[in-house]
Motif scaffolding. Sequence first.
Motif, PDB file in Angstrom:
ATOM      1  N   LEU A   1      15.159 -15.241 -16.265  1.00 13.58           N
ATOM      2  CA  LEU A   1      14.585 -14.235 -15.377  1.00 13.58           C
ATOM      3  C   LEU A   1      15.453 -12.989 -15.394  1.00 13.58           C
ATOM      4  CD1 LEU A   1      12.632 -13.416 -12.957  1.00 13.58           C
ATOM      5  CD2 LEU A   1      14.389 -14.379 -11.455  1.00 13.58           C
ATOM      6  N   LEU A   2      14.809 -11.827 -15.432  1.00 13.08           N
ATOM      7  CA  LEU A   2      15.490 -10.544 -15.242  1.00 13.08           C
ATOM      8  C   LEU A   2      14.916  -9.932 -13.976  1.00 13.08           C
ATOM      9  CD1 LEU A   2      17.302  -8.168 -16.106  1.00 13.08           C
ATOM     10  CD2 LEU A   2      15.387  -7.331 -17.502  1.00 13.08           C
ATOM     11  N   LEU A   3      15.775  -9.628 -13.023  1.00 14.63           N
ATOM     12  CA  LEU A   3      15.357  -9.014 -11.766  1.00 14.63           C
ATOM     13  C   LEU A   3      15.876  -7.588 -11.736  1.00 14.63           C
ATOM     14  CD1 LEU A   3      15.397 -10.642  -8.268  1.00 14.63           C
ATOM     15  CD2 LEU A   3      16.042  -8.255  -8.580  1.00 14.63           C
ATOM     16  N   VAL A   4      14.959  -6.623 -11.530  1.00 14.75           N
ATOM     17  CA  VAL A   4      15.329  -5.204 -11.567  1.00 14.75           C
ATOM     18  C   VAL A   4      14.745  -4.457 -10.382  1.00 14.75           C
ATOM     19  CG1 VAL A   4      15.473  -5.212 -14.093  1.00 14.75           C
ATOM     20  CG2 VAL A   4      13.341  -4.512 -12.971  1.00 14.75           C
ATOM     21  N   HIS A   5      15.289  -3.262 -10.167  1.00 13.04           N
ATOM     22  CA  HIS A   5      14.792  -2.349  -9.125  1.00 13.04           C
ATOM     23  C   HIS A   5      13.664  -1.474  -9.673  1.00 13.04           C
ATOM     24  CE1 HIS A   5      14.712   0.188  -5.656  1.00 13.04           C
ATOM     25  NE2 HIS A   5      15.249   1.234  -6.257  1.00 13.04           N
ATOM     26  N   HIS A   6      13.848  -0.967 -10.870  1.00 13.67           N
ATOM     27  CA  HIS A   6      12.824  -0.146 -11.523  1.00 13.67           C
ATOM     28  C   HIS A   6      12.157  -0.972 -12.614  1.00 13.67           C
ATOM     29  CE1 HIS A   6      15.752   3.235 -10.307  1.00 13.67           C
ATOM     30  NE2 HIS A   6      14.744   3.243  -9.446  1.00 13.67           N
ATOM     31  N   GLY A   7      10.904  -1.332 -12.392  1.00 14.58           N
ATOM     32  CA  GLY A   7      10.209  -2.197 -13.335  1.00 14.58           C
ATOM     33  C   GLY A   7       9.436  -1.441 -14.390  1.00 14.58           C
ATOM     34  N   LEU A   8       8.416  -2.103 -14.938  1.00 17.69           N
ATOM     35  CA  LEU A   8       7.650  -1.547 -16.048  1.00 17.69           C
ATOM     36  C   LEU A   8       6.278  -1.039 -15.624  1.00 17.69           C
ATOM     37  CD1 LEU A   8       8.371  -4.240 -18.789  1.00 17.69           C
ATOM     38  CD2 LEU A   8       9.744  -2.249 -18.144  1.00 17.69           C
ATOM     39  N   SER A   9       5.732  -1.551 -14.547  1.00 20.52           N
ATOM     40  CA  SER A   9       4.368  -1.211 -14.147  1.00 20.52           C
ATOM     41  C   SER A   9       4.386  -0.315 -12.913  1.00 20.52           C
ATOM     42  CB  SER A   9       3.567  -2.480 -13.854  1.00 20.52           C
ATOM     43  OG  SER A   9       2.283  -2.153 -13.373  1.00 20.52           O
ATOM     44  N   TRP A  10       3.863   0.894 -13.085  1.00 19.42           N
ATOM     45  CA  TRP A  10       3.742   1.852 -11.980  1.00 19.42           C
ATOM     46  C   TRP A  10       2.268   2.249 -11.876  1.00 19.42           C
ATOM     47  CZ3 TRP A  10       8.226   2.807  -9.319  1.00 19.42           C
ATOM     48  CH2 TRP A  10       9.415   2.430  -9.952  1.00 19.42           C
ATOM     49  N   GLY A  11       1.481   1.347 -11.355  1.00 17.47           N
ATOM     50  CA  GLY A  11       0.055   1.600 -11.251  1.00 17.47           C
ATOM     51  C   GLY A  11      -0.755   0.913 -12.324  1.00 17.47           C
ATOM     52  N   GLY A  12      -0.130   0.069 -13.129  1.00 14.53           N
ATOM     53  CA  GLY A  12      -0.843  -0.702 -14.138  1.00 14.53           C
ATOM     54  C   GLY A  12      -0.773  -0.088 -15.520  1.00 14.53           C
TER      55      GLY A  12
ATOM     56  N   ASP B   1       0.808  -1.219   0.000  1.00 15.61           N
ATOM     57  CA  ASP B   1       0.000   0.000   0.000  1.00 15.61           C
ATOM     58  C   ASP B   1       0.841   1.269   0.000  1.00 15.61           C
ATOM     59  OD1 ASP B   1      -2.352  -1.508   0.067  1.00 15.61           O
ATOM     60  OD2 ASP B   1      -2.320  -1.621   2.262  1.00 15.61           O
ATOM     61  N   LEU B   2       2.159   1.126  -0.086  1.00 19.37           N
ATOM     62  CA  LEU B   2       3.054   2.276   0.007  1.00 19.37           C
ATOM     63  C   LEU B   2       3.768   2.593  -1.298  1.00 19.37           C
ATOM     64  CD1 LEU B   2       4.795   1.327   3.403  1.00 19.37           C
ATOM     65  CD2 LEU B   2       2.846   2.880   3.072  1.00 19.37           C
ATOM     66  N   ASP B   3       3.763   1.658  -2.224  1.00 20.43           N
ATOM     67  CA  ASP B   3       4.609   1.758  -3.413  1.00 20.43           C
ATOM     68  C   ASP B   3       3.764   1.744  -4.678  1.00 20.43           C
ATOM     69  OD1 ASP B   3       6.760   1.754  -5.136  1.00 20.43           O
ATOM     70  OD2 ASP B   3       7.728  -0.006  -4.263  1.00 20.43           O
ATOM     71  N   ALA B   4       4.018   2.690  -5.573  1.00 21.68           N
ATOM     72  CA  ALA B   4       3.326   2.701  -6.869  1.00 21.68           C
ATOM     73  C   ALA B   4       3.778   1.555  -7.755  1.00 21.68           C
ATOM     74  CB  ALA B   4       3.566   4.028  -7.581  1.00 21.68           C
ATOM     75  N   SER B   5       4.977   1.036  -7.508  1.00 16.84           N
ATOM     76  CA  SER B   5       5.489  -0.072  -8.297  1.00 16.84           C
ATOM     77  C   SER B   5       4.735  -1.362  -7.991  1.00 16.84           C
ATOM     78  CB  SER B   5       6.976  -0.280  -8.005  1.00 16.84           C
ATOM     79  OG  SER B   5       7.467  -1.456  -8.617  1.00 16.84           O
ATOM     80  N   ALA B   6       4.487  -2.140  -9.045  1.00 14.76           N
ATOM     81  CA  ALA B   6       3.902  -3.480  -8.865  1.00 14.76           C
ATOM     82  C   ALA B   6       5.045  -4.434  -8.545  1.00 14.76           C
ATOM     83  CB  ALA B   6       3.170  -3.913 -10.129  1.00 14.76           C
ATOM     84  N   ASN B   7       5.370  -4.556  -7.268  1.00 11.06           N
ATOM     85  CA  ASN B   7       6.514  -5.362  -6.863  1.00 11.06           C
ATOM     86  C   ASN B   7       6.199  -6.855  -6.945  1.00 11.06           C
ATOM     87  OD1 ASN B   7       8.319  -3.177  -6.082  1.00 11.06           O
ATOM     88  ND2 ASN B   7       6.859  -2.797  -4.437  1.00 11.06           N
TER      89      ASN B   7
END
Length: 253
Positions: A62-73, A21-27
């Motif tokens: 697998l690619l693991l990243v800090h900044h992904g592609l989905s920020w709120g869908g 509930d704190l992060d815009a990223s879809a972790n």
Amino acid sequence: MDLCELCSRLDTRLRTTAYADLDASANGLQVGPREQEIERAAFAVDGAVATIERAAAFDADLLLVHHGLSWGGFERVTGQDYDRIAPLIEDDIALYVSHLPLDGHQELGNAAGLADHLALDDRVPFGTLGSEHIGQRGRLSTPLATEKLAKRLTTLEGESEVQTLPFGPETIEDVAIVTGSGVDWLDEARAAGVDAFITGEGKQQAYHEAREAGINVYLAGHYATETFGVRALKTLVEEWGIETTYISHPTGL
């Protein structure tokens, strides 16, 4: 290792649900099937065409990243979104993302890694966000002059120019860190009475806030301050028996 098991291990270790509930990223898992065998994994700060192409060249599952592609869908998968998602699907590469959970982890996180780099002692969580933290605070074992701390920060990966707002004590001992775009926690650093606050990038008002608070602020680069977490996860996943590679792609920002 099965992808579902790997994601479950990572989610548990990183406490992913605590930041839901704190992060815009879809972790967590952003792209990929629920069942896939993972033998090779690539790690990078950013999910972008450049890093996805290098993950494919490594034949990563697998690619693991800090900044992904989905920020709120997504409303539509077109343009840049399509250009990034399409090669993941075409090359059967799953994408796992950890944004704020990887900032805040007190052992594996970005702030923790930067604190290790600076050899900070007496470390405690810093950077309050809801009931969680996204940074770390500690003390330099040997106090440093302001310019010497800046010089130490120039050794971070990415070769970013370190901007200094030298409005605090000439000798620094107590340091607070929020990596990336963390200047909004400058007021917390002031309230904590630290000598210096380190983050990645700033905003116009940070100059006046630092000057009026009498605190040294270091802007050491968003990318440069956020390589530590994914590299720590690379080591962890390697210990789980998966072949890994780290993709360095500095932005200079």
